[in-house]
Design an enzyme around this catalytic site. Structure first.
Site, PDB file in Angstrom:
ATOM      1  N   ASP A 153       0.685  -1.125   0.005  1.00  0.00           N
ATOM      2  CA  ASP A 153      -0.691  -0.285  -0.131  1.00  0.00           C
ATOM      3  C   ASP A 153       1.044   1.149  -0.251  1.00  0.00           C
ATOM      4  O   ASP A 153       1.909   0.892   0.155  1.00  0.00           O
ATOM      5  CB  ASP A 153      -0.934  -0.306   1.371  1.00  0.00           C
ATOM      6  CG  ASP A 153      -2.455  -1.288   0.476  1.00  0.00           C
ATOM      7  OD1 ASP A 153      -2.532  -1.481  -0.373  1.00  0.00           O
ATOM      8  OD2 ASP A 153      -2.622  -0.674   2.391  1.00  0.00           O
ATOM      9  N   ASP A 192      -8.944  -5.472   2.132  1.00  0.00           N
ATOM     10  CA  ASP A 192      -7.493  -6.262   1.842  1.00  0.00           C
ATOM     11  C   ASP A 192      -7.265  -7.759   2.322  1.00  0.00           C
ATOM     12  O   ASP A 192      -6.218  -8.626   2.454  1.00  0.00           O
ATOM     13  CB  ASP A 192      -6.532  -5.937   2.796  1.00  0.00           C
ATOM     14  CG  ASP A 192      -6.569  -3.919   2.141  1.00  0.00           C
ATOM     15  OD1 ASP A 192      -6.000  -3.702   0.979  1.00  0.00           O
ATOM     16  OD2 ASP A 192      -6.173  -3.238   2.974  1.00  0.00           O
ATOM     17  N   ASP A 195      -4.468  -2.806   5.217  1.00  0.00           N
ATOM     18  CA  ASP A 195      -4.939  -2.880   6.627  1.00  0.00           C
ATOM     19  C   ASP A 195      -6.985  -2.946   6.675  1.00  0.00           C
ATOM     20  O   ASP A 195      -6.841  -2.653   8.171  1.00  0.00           O
ATOM     21  CB  ASP A 195      -4.878  -1.455   6.960  1.00  0.00           C
ATOM     22  CG  ASP A 195      -4.814  -0.176   5.756  1.00  0.00           C
ATOM     23  OD1 ASP A 195      -5.989  -0.131   5.139  1.00  0.00           O
ATOM     24  OD2 ASP A 195      -4.586   0.938   6.010  1.00  0.00           O
TER      25      ASP A 195
END
Length: 909
Positions: A330, A647, A643
Site C-alpha cells: 500500500d 485487503d 490494513d
C-alpha cells in the site's frame, strides 16, 4: 466485490427510482412485508462457514513427511528399548502439534472478526414509525436512520444527507472521511460511490436517511467474507522444501535399511543380528533433531523481528520472508507518512516552496522561486492573501499543548494551517480581524468548502473558499490578478488550469484558493452558485514518503526483491510518489495501471504486464487479489501489505500477508501472517533480512545433521561389507544424536545474520533445503567422517583394544570432530575464520557443554551401563585429537574452490 452488475446499479439511479425498485415508500416497510423479506433473504449476518472439526485440525499437524520421520524415529527408539529418548521425541511431537493446532484454529477467527463488524442494532422506519431493531432483522427495502457515531448496519442507498461524512477506511484503505449525498453517481467502482453507505463503516458527521439495498453476504463486507473463506492460503517455500526433504529421507532410510538387511543375510549374518544393524542404520539416518531446529530457528527469528516492530503470527512465515521476490505494498501510511504537508503554493505573482515535514510550524521554511526566504509573509502580498484564505477556510485546529504541537481535524486542513503558520501568518490575529460569521461545509456536489467573515468597521462580508481547481477556477473572474505593489499581473483560466495539471503531475494534491467580498458573494456561496470570485492561488500538498521506506526500497533492489505499489489513490499521484521513492526504474512502465484498465485485461495480459508494471492505482479489492494471484502464477513469492477489510482476501492469498498494527483492522490482522506494529515499509525489509538468516541457519543445521547421518551410514555399511563389528552401538548413535547433534544443531539456530545475505537475489523456490553445492559438500564431509570413524575404530582394534573400548574411542572421535566442524557450519560460504566464535554465545556454550557431557558420561556409572561407555587412555585421546580438524580443513577447501562468483562478490561487497 464489485463484479455483479446488480451491485453497481443503485448509485446510478435517482433516489426515488431506488425506492420504486425496492417497492417501498419513505415511511418504510410494514411489519408483515419485512417478515416476508427476512424469510426470503435471510438474516443480516455474515456467514462464517464451517471450519474443520478440531480433531481433523489436530491430525493435520502430523501429516508433514518430516513429522512422520520423527514418528519413525520414536518407533525405532521404542523398538531398541531406548524409552527415555522415545519420551523426549514424543514430547517434541506434542509441542510441535500443539503450536500448529492453535495457530490454525486462531486463523479461523478472521471470519469471526468480519462478523463482529456488523452493528448490533439499527434505527429504521417501519409502518411509518421510528423503531430500533436488531441488525440481523434488517432486509432490503428497510429505511434506516443514521447519525454521527453510528455504525452502518447494511449497504444502503442515501436518500437524504445533512453535512454527512462516513469513515470507510476498512473498505477503501483511505482514512479521509468520505462526504455523502443523495444525488446520482457515475463512479465505476461501487465502493467509490458517495451516495452509498456500507456495512461496517461509520458515520463521523451529520445525519443520513438511506434505504437498505444489500444485507448479509450480499453486502460488500459479506462478499469479502466469502472471498476470505474461499481463498486458499499459499504453501510456504519452507513447507514445500521440508516436504520434499522429508519424503526423500523417508524413502532413503527404508531403501538403505532394506539393502543392508539383504546384503547381511546373503553374507551369512543371522537375521536377528541384521535387524539390529538395520535399526542402527535407521537411527543414524533419521535427523530427528531437524524439526526441533526448524522450530527453534523460526522462534529465534520471531523474537528478533518483534524487536524490530514485526510480529509474526505463524512460524513458517519467517522463512517465507527470506524467499520473498516481490512486495506489493500500500502507499498511504506504509510507504508514506499518512499525513499531508504543503509543498508548493502558486500565486499570480510567483510560486513558493515549503520545506519541513514535522507538525511543528517552527521547523522548515518557505522559499520563493529565487530561493530567497519568504517566512514572514507581510500583509497584502499574494503569499499572505493565499495563506490567509487557506487558514480561514478551515475547520482544523493547531495549537501547542504541554510543549508539543497538537492538531485536530482533516489532515489536509491541518497541513494548510501548518503552512500558513510556517510563513508567519497568525491565525489568532487573522480571526480577530475577520470574525467568523458562517461555515459552508464541503459537499461533493459543490466541490468546495468556504467560510464567511466580516471585515472593517462596517462589517462587510468576505468569503474565503477552497476546493477542486476546475470548479474554483471556473467561478473566478480571471482577467486581472491581485497585485502586491509592483503592478497587476494578467492571468487566464487556461494558465491556471495548466499549472494545476502540472502540480498534479508531480504527485501533489491540488486545491484552489479564492475570495470575494459583499453580500451577493456571501449568498451565492451559500446557495452553491458562486461567481466573480478572485483566484488567490493553487496549493499543492502530498503525503510525504517515509525516508526510511525509501532507503528500504533501495536495499530491496540490491537484494533482488521487487516492490510494487498497489493503491486506491489516483494514478498520476501514485506514479509520481513511486518515481520519487525509487520504485519506478529503467525499463519499468512509467504510467500506473488503473483499475479501469486492469478490468479490461485478461489473465495472460496481466501476467505479462506484471513483468514491467510497478504501480497499480484505483484498484478494487478483487483486483488486488487478482494481482497477487497473477504474481504467484509467474513464479513469485509474494508479500502483500494491507490494513482494511478489503485487503483480507489478498493478505490471505499471498505467501506473506503483512497487516498494519496501528491503522489496520482486526480482519486484516487475522488474515495475515505478520503484523507491522509501526505500519512502516522499512520493517518489512528488516523482516526479509531476518527471514534469510532463519533459512540460512536451518540450511546449515540440516547440513550439520546430515553429515553425521551420511558418516554413520557409510561406516556401518563398510563394516558390514568388511565383516567387521559395528563401530557404534545403536544406543551410542542415539547418544551422539542427542549430545552432539542435539545441542549444537539447536545452537546453530541462534547464529546472527551476515550482511552478505542481503547482497544476493532471493533463493529459487524450487531449490531444496540443501543446495546442489552444499549437498556435494555434505556427501564429501559425510564420507570423510565415515573414514575417520573406521580409521579410529580399526586403529584401536589393531592395538589390541576390545571392541567395546574401540567403540567408545570412535564415539568420542566423532564428538570432537563435530565440535570443530560446527564452526564451519555457521555459514555456507564464509570461512570459519571470518566469524568470531563469541558472536554466537549459545553455540560456544553449547559446544563446550556437549564435550563436557560426553566426557562426564564416560565416568558416570549410569551412562557407562546404559551406553557401554568407559574412560579413555591418554594415548587414545592424542590419536583422536589428530583427526578432529580434518572435517573443517576439507570444508574450508571446498568453500574456497567451489564458492560461486555471486557469493564471492556478496561477501567482498
Amino acid at each position: 466485490m464489485d463484479t455483479p452488475s446488480e451491485a453497481k446499479r443503485w448509485h446510478t439511479m435517482e433516489a426515488d427510482a431506488c425506492l420504486r425498485e425496492l417497492d417501498v415508500t419513505p415511511a418504510g416497510l410494514g411489519a408483515a412485508e419485512a417478515a416476508r423479506r427476512l424469510a426470503q433473504h435471510g438474516p443480516n449476518s455474515i456467514k462464517t462457514g464451517e471450519g474443520d472439526a478440531w480433531w481433523k485440525t489436530l491430525l493435520h499437524q502430523f501429516a508433514s513427511p518430516l513429522i512422520m520421520v520423527l514418528i519413525a524415529a520414536m518407533l525405532v527408539t521404542i523398538a531398541i528399548g531406548h524409552f527415555t529418548d522415545a519420551i523426549v521425541i514424543a514430547a517434541v511431537l506434542t509441542i510441535n502439534a500443539s503450536i500448529g493446532f492453535f495457530q490454525e484454529r486462531r486463523a479461523e477467527r478472521a471470519m469471526q472478526a468480519l462478523q463482529d463488524l456488523v452493528a448490533p442494532s439499527a434505527v429504521v422506519r417501519r409502518d411509518g414509525e421510528r423503531r430500533e431493531i436488531p441488525s440481523a432483522d434488517l432486509v432490503p427495502g428497510d429505511v434506516v436512520l443514521l447519525e454521527s457515531g453510528d455504525n452502518v448496519p447494511a449497504d444502503a442507498r442515501v436518500l437524504e444527507a445533512t453535512h454527512a461524512q462516513a469513515e470507510e477506511a476498512l473498505l477503501t484503505g483511505e482514512s479521509v472521511p468520505v462526504p455523502k449525498h443523495a444525488g446520482v453517481e457515475s463512479a465505476k467502482r461501487v465502493t467509490e460511490a458517495r451516495n452509498l453507505v456500507f456495512m461496517g463503516s461509520t458515520v463521523v458527521t451529520g445525519r443520513i436517511r438511506a434505504v437498505v439495498v444489500a444485507t448479509g453476504s450480499a453486502a460488500q463486507i459479506g462478499r469479502i467474507a466469502t472471498e476470505v473463506h474461499q481463498t486458499v492460503r499459499a504453501q510456504t517455500p519452507l513447507q514445500a522444501r521440508m516436504g520434499r526433504f522429508g519424503k526423500f529421507i523417508s524413502v532413503a532410510v527404508v531403501a538403505i535399511c532394506a539393502v543392508a538387511f539383504t546384503i547381511g543375510v546373503l553374507l551369512g549374518v543371522p537375521a536377528p543380528e541384521m535387524f539390529l544393524t538395520a535399526v542402527a542404520i535407521a537411527v543414524a539416518a533419521i535427523p530427528e533433531g531437524l524439526p526441533i531446529v526448524m522450530t527453534v530457528a523460526l522462534a529465534v527469528s520471531v523474537r528478533r523481528m518483534a524487536k524490530q516492530n514485526a510480529v509474526i503470527r505463524r512460524l513458517p512465515a519467517v522463512e517465507t520472508l527470506g524467499s520473498c521476490t516481490v512486495i506489493a505494498s500500500d502507499k498511504t501510511g506504509t510507504l508514506t507518512q499518512n499525513r499531508m504537508v504543503v509543498r508548493r503554493l502558486w500565486t499570480t505573482r510567483g510560486a513558493y516552496m515549503f520545506d519541513g515535514e514535522a507538525l511543528d510550524p517552527e521547523t522548515g521554511g518557505v522559499r520563493d522561486d529565487d530561493g530567497e526566504s519568504a517566512a514572514d509573509a507581510s500583509d497584502g502580498t499574494t503569499l499572505h492573501e493565499a495563506l490567509r484564505c487557506a487558514m480561514l477556510a478551515n475547520e482544523a485546529d493547531l495549537r501547542r499543548r504541554d510543549g508539543e504541537w497538537v492538531a485536530q481535524g482533516d489532515p489536509t486542513e491541518v497541513a494548510l494551517l501548518v503552512a500558513a503558520a510556517r510563513a508567519g501568518v497568525s491565525r489568532e490575529r487573522t480571526l480577530d480581524a475577520h470574525p467568523l460569521v458562517e461555515l459552508v461545509p464541503f459537499e461533493s456536489e459543490r466541490q468546495y468548502a468556504a467560510t464567511i467573515h466580516t471585515v472593517g468597521e462596517g462589517g462587510e462580508p468576505v468569503v474565503f473558499l477552497k476546493g477542486a481547481p476546475e470548479r474554483v477556477i471556473a467561478m473566478c473572474a480571471l482577467e486581472r490578478g491581485p497585485g502586491d505593489g509592483e503592478g497587476d499581473v494578467a492571468i487566464d483560466a487556461e494558465r491556471a488550469l495548466e499549472e494545476a495539471s502540472r502540480m498534479a503531475g508531480e504527485g501533489l494534491r491540488v486545491l484552489a484558493l479564492a475570495t470575494a467580498r459583499g453580500e451577493g458573494s456571501s449568498r451565492a456561496v451559500q446557495s452553491g452558485e458562486p461567481s466573480g470570485m478572485t483566484l488567490l492561488g493553487l496549493v499543492g500538498m502530498l503525503d510525504p514518503p517515509r525516508p526510511e521506506a525509501m532507503e528500504a526500497i533501495a536495499r530491496c533492489a540490491e537484494s533482488g526483491v521487487g516492490v510494487i505499489m498497489v493503491t486506491g489513490d489516483h494514478g498520476t499521484t501514485a506514479s509520481a510518489i513511486a518515481r520519487s521513492m525509487g520504485i519506478l526504474g529503467e525499463g519499468d512502465e512509467a504510467e500506473a495501471i488503473t483499475g479501469v484498465r486492469l478490468e479490461r485485461m485478461s489473465e495472460e495480459e496481466l501476467r505479462e504486464a506484471l513483468r514491467t508494471a510497478r504501480v497499480f492505482a484505483r484498484v478494487s479489492p478483487t483486483q488486488k487479489l487478482r494481482i497477487v494471484n497473477a504474481l504467484k502464477d509467474i513464479g513469485h513469492i509474494v508479500a502483500v501489505t494491507g490494513d482494511g477489510v478489503n485487503d483480507a482476501p489478498a493478505l490471505k492469498s499471498a505467501h506473506i500477508g503483512a497487516a498494519m498494527g496501528k491503522s489496520g483492522t482486526d480482519v486484516a490482522r487475522e488474515a495475515s501472517e505478520m503484523v507491522l506494529t509501526d505500519d512502516n515499509f522499512a520493517t518489512i525489509y528488516a523482516a526479509v533480512a531476518e527471514g534469510r538468516t532463519a533459512f540460512a541457519n536451518i540450511r546449515m543445521a540440516t547440513h550439520f545433521l546430515v553429515v553425521s547421518g551420511v558418516g554413520f551410514i557409510v561406516a556401518i555399511m563398510a563394516t558390514l561389507l568388511l565383516g567387521m563389528p559395528l563401530p557404534l552401538l545403536p544406543a551410542q548413535i542415539l547418544w551422539l544424536n542427542v549430545v552432539t547433534n542435539g545441542i549444537q544443531d539447536v545452537a546453530l539456530a541462534f547464529e546472527p545474520g551476515h550482511k552478505s545475505q542481503l547482497r544476493r537475489p532471493p533463493r529459487d523456490p524450487n531449490e531444496g533445503v540443501l543446495s546442489p553445492l552444499l549437498l556435494e559438500r555434505t556427501v564429501i564431509s559425510g564420507v570423510l567422517l565415515a573414514g575417520i570413524t573406521l580409521a579410529v575404530f580399526a586403529w584401536e582394534l589393531s592395538l589390541g583394544s576390545t571392541v567395546a573400548y574401540a567403540q567408545v574411542a570412535t564415539a568420542t572421535s566423532i564428538v570432537l570432530c563435530k565440535a570443530v566442524h560446527v564452526g564451519s557450519c555457521r555459514s555456507e560460504w564464509l570461512s570459519i575464520f571470518a566469524k568470531s566464535p563469541f558472536t554466537n554465545s549459545v553455540l560456544f556454550i553449547g559446544t563446550a557443554a556437549s564435550l563436557l557431557i560426553h566426557v562426564g558420561a564416560m565416568y558416570a556409572p549410569p551412562t557407562q551401563f546404559l551406553l557401554n561407555l568407559e574412560p579413555l587412555r591418554a594415548e587414545t585421546w592424542m590419536r583422536i585429537i589428530l583427526f578432529a580438524p580434518l572435517l573443517v580443513i576439507v570444508e574450508e577447501i571446498h568453500k574456497a574452490l567451489r564458492r560461486p562468483r555471486e557469493e564471492a562478490l556478496s561477501i567482498r561487497g
